[in-house]
Every structure is written in C-alpha cells, then in structure tokens.
Write an enzyme that holds these catalytic residues in place. Sequence first.
Site, PDB file in Angstrom:
ATOM      1  N   HIS A 112       0.767  -1.217  -0.112  1.00  0.00           N
ATOM      2  CA  HIS A 112      -0.059   0.024  -0.096  1.00  0.00           C
ATOM      3  C   HIS A 112       0.858   1.308   0.014  1.00  0.00           C
ATOM      4  CE1 HIS A 112      -3.487   2.337   1.318  1.00  0.00           C
ATOM      5  NE2 HIS A 112      -2.709   3.056   1.629  1.00  0.00           N
ATOM      6  N   GLU A 113       1.853   1.086   0.911  1.00  0.00           N
ATOM      7  CA  GLU A 113       2.587   2.410   1.215  1.00  0.00           C
ATOM      8  C   GLU A 113       3.511   2.519  -0.261  1.00  0.00           C
ATOM      9  OE1 GLU A 113       1.884   4.751   3.137  1.00  0.00           O
ATOM     10  OE2 GLU A 113       0.390   3.454   4.291  1.00  0.00           O
ATOM     11  N   HIS A 154       3.725   6.705  -6.802  1.00  0.00           N
ATOM     12  CA  HIS A 154       2.965   7.961  -7.107  1.00  0.00           C
ATOM     13  C   HIS A 154       3.900   9.083  -7.130  1.00  0.00           C
ATOM     14  CE1 HIS A 154      -1.208  10.257  -6.795  1.00  0.00           C
ATOM     15  NE2 HIS A 154      -0.675  10.183  -8.037  1.00  0.00           N
TER      16      HIS A 154
END
Length: 735
Positions: free
Chosen positions: A470-471, A477
């Site tokens: 997730h991180e 991004h």
Amino acid sequence: MESNPLLQHWETPYGLPPFDRIRPEHFKPALDTAMSRHREEIETIAGDSAPATFENTVAALDRSGEAMRSVALLFSNLTASETSDELQAVERELAPVIASHRNWITLHKGLFARIDRLYAERHNLQLGAEQLRLLERLHLQFVRAGAQLKGEDRTRFAGITEELASLYTDFSQAVLADEAEFTLRLETEADRAGLPEFVLDAAASVAAEKGFDGYAFNLSPSLVDPFLTYSTRRDLREKVWKAYKARGQANPERDTRPTAARIVQLRAELARIMGYATYAEYALDDRMAKTPAAVLELLEKVWEPAKARAAEEQKHLEDAARTAGAPGTIEGWDWHFWAERVRRERYNLDESELKPYFQLDRMLEAMFECANRLYGIVFTEVHDVPLYHPDVRLFEVREEASGGIVGIYISDNFARATKRGGAWMSEYREQARNRDGYRYPIIANNNNFAKAANGRPTLLSFDNVRTLFHEFGHALHGLLSDVTYVRLSGTNVLRDFVELPSQMHENWAFEPGVLKKHARHAETGEPISDELIERIRAARQFNQGFRTVEYTACALVDMALHGARAAGDSQGLHGARGADTSQGLHGAPATDTSQGRAGREETAGDATAVDRARAADTPPAPDIAAFEKSECRRLGVPPAIGLRHRLSHFRHLFSTSGYAAGYYVYMWAEVLEADAFEAFIDSGDVFSRDLASRFRECVLSAGDSVDPAEAYRCFRGRDPRLEPMLRKRGLIAGE
Ligand SMILES: [Zn+2]
C-alpha cells in the site's frame, strides 16, 4: 551560524539532507533564514512592475521557497520518524511559525491580485493544459485560504489556522506519549500464554527499549493487534484493549478531547467565515466527491450490508467460543482472538504458520519486482549514505530501458519509541521540472513493523505485507511523477483520489506468481505452497464485515462531527452547525470553553476586541465524549466492534486538517481501485504492460496536472462503477 549544515548547500549524494550533521537546534535558524529568503522572493514577484504573466507570477511562485520547502520537509520527516524531546520542543515552537508563514503568502494582497487577474483572463492566455490547471488550482488554494476575505474575517481566519496548527501538534504529541508510556510486563509463563515466538521477540525488544529484561508491551498498533489475536489470557487482552482504546484520555493531564473539541469548533467557525454552512461542505468542495451528500450516499450504501455481514460474523465467533468451552459473549478484546481461531479452522490458515513465509526483505524484493514488471523500473540499494537511523535503507530507482534516474526511495520499516505509529509515505523532495538543481524526487516509506531480535529475519503477517505494498503504491505515485510544477507533483492530488495508487498496488501482493517466488520459509527456504496461496486468497473476504464496520463507523462519525448529517436525520444534510447542537453536539457554550482552556486563552493575550466580539457567533465546541457516544448509538455501531479510531486518538482528524471530513477517502478510492484493477483481471494478465503504462501515464505520472475524474477516464475509458468494491468486500453476491 556558519556551522549550521542546513544553511549551507547540501553537498551530499543525490542532494539528500546532511543527516549525519543535523542537530535539533539547527532547525530554527535554518527555517528563519529560509523563510525570510522566501518572503523576499514573494515580494519580488508581487512587486514586479511588469504586468502579471503566467511566467513571472504563477511559475515564479511555484519555483519560490525551495530552501524553505527542503528544510520544512526534512523537519516534518524527522519529527515523524526519529523524534526526540529536543525536536518536539522545536516542533511546538515552529509549527505556528510555519503556519503563519504560509498564511502570509496566501493572504498577500499584491500577490493574490496578480493571480486573480490572470485567473480572470485564463482562457485568453494561450496556456498549456498543465499551466491552466496550475493557475486554477493555485487560485482556488488562495481563495480557500482566505485570500478574498476582508477586514475582521481576514484577521480571524489567520488566527484560526495558526491556533489549529498548534492544536494539531498538541494532539499528536499527547497520543504518542500515551502509546509509548503504557507498559504491560509479562513476568510469568502464564502471562505469555498463547503468544507465538515472533510476538515474544517483539515484546523482548520493547522491554529492552524500556530498559529491563524479559517481555513487555506498549500500545504500538503493530504490537496490540498480535497480542489481541494470540493471547489466551482474556484478562490481559481486556487490559490491553481498554488501554489501547483509551489513548488520548487515559491521563487527565494530557486528555486530548478538549483539544479535539476546540479543533472542531474552530473549523466550524472557519467554514462559516468562508461562506459554508458546515466544515464538511467546505472540505468537500475541494475533493473529487464534491459534496457531503455524495460521501454519505456511498457510506450509507455500505453501512447496513456491512453491519448485517458483521452480525453473521459475530455469531460464528460466539459459536466458536461456546464450542471451545469459553463464554459465548464476544467483547471488543475477544474479536481478534476468536476471528483468528475461526479463520484458522475455516481456511486452515494459521497466522504463525504463515508468518515465516513473509520475510520483510523478501517482500521488499517482491514489491520492487512488481514495479519492474509493471513499469520497467529498477530499484538498487545504495549503502554508505548517511541517513538518520541505522535501520533505514536507501534505493536508487532507474528506468530499466534508458538507465535514467527516476528518484530515490528511502525505506524505514521498524517501530521505535521515537517514531509515530502507523505507516505512511512522505517526501524529502518532490519531483518538478520547474526547478534548478535536482528535479527527481526523494520519497520515503515508513512502517512500524516489530523488528526481530538477534539479527533474525523480520517476519510479517500478510496484513503487514499489504501495508507494505500500500505505502509502496503511494511511493510510486511520488517517484513516477512527471510534471513541470511542484504544486501539481506526485501525491499532491485531491484527497479522495490519493489512495487510488496505494490501494491498487495491494492487489499485486496477492498474485500467486509473486508469492511463489518471494514468499519463502525463513528457516527451510521452501517456497510457499500453491495450496497455502489459494487459502490466502480465499480468506480475503474473511472478517470483512468487522473491518468494514469499524472503518465505516469512523467515516460516518467524522462526517457527522464536521457537520454533515445522515439522510433521514431531522437536520437533513445541510443542517447548520448551530442548530445541530441539541442533536448530539452537546456543546458547552463558548464562554465555558474558554475557561476550560484558560492556559491557551491567556497566552493568546493579544486577542483583540474584534476577536472577542466574534467569539459570540463562534459555534459551540462539541462535548467529544458525549458526541461519540450518541453517534455510536444513532448509527447502531456494534459494541463488540466499536470505532477503529476513537475520537481521543483519531489522528486522521486531529493531527492535521487533511483528513477532516475526509476519513471516507479510503473507501472512495477503493471504489476507483476495485474498478481499475478489474481492467487488469479482465485483460487476462495482471501484469499487462499496456494497462500498466496507461495507469502510469494517466494516473501515476500526472499528479494533479489533470482533474482526477478525467485522469480516471483516461485510464479506464469511462467513469468508475461501485459494484467491484462491494463484491470485493463480500457485501454483494458474486466472485
Ligand atoms: Zn494510503
């Protein structure tokens, strides 16, 4: 001050901060200097005798404050990852100063006049798409920060934001203190009953950190979860659970609830000054969802089915408990424990049998390999670069095809007393082309995994693996950002869009090919079996009723606290805050509040007559305890589940303004994510380079340079559908 390394050019690899030379006392002078330099830059832009152009105003503003940004980012990273009493003291002192500097910019009349003029003519300026977006976003940011306010409103607005900044710091520090201070020593064999070795290893580290032998627990979430899952000592589970849920209210001298109440009160006042009926409306105006109604519509579609699903789950747990000869009632401190038993039985999945397969280092490799297969980038570890803690690792990220550098990735995975709880991504430097010097980003991921003792490999639960991915999605991004202007870079997107890349990348953690290769038993080196992989995938929907309820309840409470009321409530969606008071915001009158917070009120001795006059129409501060109770009753939150974050330690809401009336964003983004990942599934190749390139181009690289709804359509060719998310959580039939 010539020895202050922060004030010198950072002659370091990749332009990293000079970590090995920084001392807490360097920050204040460095920030003072950087801020005054920034002020000069702003005055130059605002005072330019040439008429405003995009280049001399908007691009110049975007480029300004480089030193300020570097030092402020470094500072906020260190206070989160490796804090100290000294740094906390500096933080308390500087938080309002930094907030006030930002206010000074957004409230600079000359500067705003130039931006406003350009904005009015924006369609005649022959701007490129990214330039137009920057101008529009910047204009909105200034307006939302009060640039169009006049007179008293203007002064009051600045006062509110500065007070909020200090309150956020107070809140975070109090919660962190409660987490670190709590100590449960497990003195006897009986105290440790049921705890597997990896949990005991972590408990041994905590004991060592606290300076004694044996085993101990504090309230770090990464310790509490496994304790509640495995300890067969119901009395100790109850003790830990109660302490965990009492964070922020356990110590009367640092009870966070008056702070939270004051924050809510100030936000309501701020929204009113800005012309909104509630803070929720003000917050949502700058999100993809746009209105509280749209958020509540989503949450309410989920809420009842989730409760129904959770009620079934609870029944299964009660049955399991009774069958095992335990009392058939499930309390908060029983849920994890019995859920683990049922899960083990139903899917034959034993967390402690699984755990040896998920070595942290191998999972990092798995993550990097996924990024390589999807986006053609390569992560290479670099040693001997000074960082802020020996456990922290650094990686160069390059394009495989061209060898060009993409960015720097910092990986900081272990829990420490000096690190705040949770997991997050942050930047030391953001990507931007509109800049002299380094243009590529430096991105960090922080986790709070319990470090294995004695140099043994750190083992993760599969939940931890998901968190890691997730991180990492957030990190990508930031890393793959490819924009001109820093204001539009990386994760600087609308808050309910920002969780799309992160949640998207969790999916690849479940891929059999990935697990087969990297999930290897820590002792035997055996790869995980196909059957075990299948069981992990099958168990994905297990306990989703519980998870959806504990999350959605918080999202609904957050919306209510910030002024949006559920449909069917007598106040309707847009009930003005003042009128809501009798409905559960049992607020004390403003005068009581100021007495209760005498310390702060007195130090704010410069409160003018204007401030005091305005205080008369300040909405009342809610009674946080009463509000939480009445909301849980109104929503019918099952007592055995409760709120994932109670208000006294709800950092999302009270450590920053970013997630206020915004805890829903995870679910909003999950709608996008589930729909987006279906494109990969439907293509027949979850590593489809075509789709990944499109995802990179439309979403990851674009930052905030395009409207999020448009970015999504660019990738998917249409708007998102709700059903994939509901299906994924098992809330509707299918799959
Ligand atoms: Zn996230």
